[in-house]
Design an enzyme around this catalytic site. Structure first.
Site, PDB file in Angstrom:
ATOM      1  N   ASP A  17      -7.224   6.889  -0.175  1.00  0.00           N
ATOM      2  CA  ASP A  17      -6.066   6.574   1.592  1.00  0.00           C
ATOM      3  C   ASP A  17      -6.713   7.472   2.146  1.00  0.00           C
ATOM      4  O   ASP A  17      -5.864   8.273   2.340  1.00  0.00           O
ATOM      5  CB  ASP A  17      -4.806   6.131   0.307  1.00  0.00           C
ATOM      6  CG  ASP A  17      -4.542   5.284   1.058  1.00  0.00           C
ATOM      7  OD1 ASP A  17      -4.503   5.008   1.836  1.00  0.00           O
ATOM      8  OD2 ASP A  17      -3.101   4.976   0.852  1.00  0.00           O
ATOM      9  N   ILE A  18      -6.903   6.855   3.689  1.00  0.00           N
ATOM     10  CA  ILE A  18      -6.623   7.350   4.584  1.00  0.00           C
ATOM     11  C   ILE A  18      -4.951   7.827   5.294  1.00  0.00           C
ATOM     12  O   ILE A  18      -4.963   8.866   5.615  1.00  0.00           O
ATOM     13  CB  ILE A  18      -7.446   6.181   5.625  1.00  0.00           C
ATOM     14  CG1 ILE A  18      -7.872   7.243   6.681  1.00  0.00           C
ATOM     15  CG2 ILE A  18      -6.899   5.248   6.294  1.00  0.00           C
ATOM     16  CD1 ILE A  18      -9.083   7.109   7.112  1.00  0.00           C
ATOM     17  N   GLY A  39      -6.847  -5.521   4.095  1.00  0.00           N
ATOM     18  CA  GLY A  39      -7.629  -4.299   4.033  1.00  0.00           C
ATOM     19  C   GLY A  39      -6.607  -2.518   4.234  1.00  0.00           C
ATOM     20  O   GLY A  39      -5.746  -2.468   4.206  1.00  0.00           O
ATOM     21  N   ASP A  41      -6.432  -1.768   7.827  1.00  0.00           N
ATOM     22  CA  ASP A  41      -5.227  -2.120   8.597  1.00  0.00           C
ATOM     23  C   ASP A  41      -3.646  -1.743   8.252  1.00  0.00           C
ATOM     24  O   ASP A  41      -3.441  -1.730   8.313  1.00  0.00           O
ATOM     25  CB  ASP A  41      -5.846  -3.134   9.416  1.00  0.00           C
ATOM     26  CG  ASP A  41      -5.283  -3.493  10.958  1.00  0.00           C
ATOM     27  OD1 ASP A  41      -4.221  -2.908  11.565  1.00  0.00           O
ATOM     28  OD2 ASP A  41      -5.849  -4.767  11.491  1.00  0.00           O
ATOM     29  N   GLY A 126     -15.587  -2.820   4.576  1.00  0.00           N
ATOM     30  CA  GLY A 126     -14.881  -4.663   4.107  1.00  0.00           C
ATOM     31  C   GLY A 126     -14.947  -6.226   4.211  1.00  0.00           C
ATOM     32  O   GLY A 126     -16.168  -6.680   4.018  1.00  0.00           O
TER      33      GLY A 126
END
Ligand code: AR6
Length: 177
Positions: A17-18, A39, A41, A126
């Site tokens: 997870d960024i 997603g 965002d 995605g």
């Protein structure tokens, strides 16, 4: 995490997870409204808190292929760079150049701000449907083509969420010389 020294920077590959990464800037795969979405965002806006959307409302959107920077608010990352990738329409609508531009514009913003580290998600792969292998090739070429100049930038992280992207980047980065 795997590190690949490349010219004057370190390219890093992580799976996960960024929003958890402690870097100067994480890149968001946004849409041109910059007002949030699904997603990565959605994950970034949830983790950063509502102040992020407030700042995004002031930016008046962003063109496909371009990027704009905000603060990171409740994220460990100090900044968010909102880049707008292309929707995949089959590859004949300038998609590779627009995707490369997202990476180049993001790197230009961190360089101009004298930041030392940035993390990218796999933009457009995605909801926007860009083939993952093609996107990986374009992303790695754009990033490696950018580095080498006089910049504070030291770490460039590729944050891959899914194992298919992770395997593609592992191969592409290991082939660099
Ligand atoms: N950390 C890292 N990567 C993630 C995360 C996460 N937390 N969540 C998903 N990914 P997408 P796009 C990966 O769909 O294709 C939004 O609605 C995911 O597995 O987030 O550029 C925007 O508002 C995939 O590999 O972005 C736009 O409308 C990559 O992030 C639209 O989606 C990108 O997937 C943008 O579509």
């Amino acid at each position: 995490m795997t590190s690949f020294p490349y010219q004057n920077v370190t390219l890093e590959l992580v799976q996960g997870d960024i929003t958890k990464l402690d870097v100067d800037a994480i890149v968001n795969a946004a849409n041109s409204s910059l007002l949030g979405g699904g997603g990565v965002d959605g994950a970034i806006h949830r983790a950063a808190g509502p102040e992020l959307l407030q700042e995004c409302r002031l930016l008046q959107g962003c063109k496909t292929g371009d990027a704009k920077m905000t603060k990171g608010y409740r994220l460990p990352a100090r900044h968010v760079i909102h880049a707008v990738g292309p929707v995949w329409h089959g590859g004949q609508q300038n998609e590779p150049a627009l995707l490369a531009s997202c990476y180049q514009r993001s790197l230009t913003l961190v360089t101009e701000a004298s930041l030392t580290s940035i993390a990218f998600p796999n933009i457009s792969t995605g909801i926007y449907g860009y083939p993952k292998d093609k996107a990986c090739q374009t992303a790695v070429a754009a990033v490696t083509g950018f580095v080498g100049g006089d910049s504070a930038l030291k770490r460039i992280v590729f944050a891959c969420f899914d194992s298919e992207n992770f395997a593609l980047y592992e191969r592409a980065l290991s082939l660099l010389r």
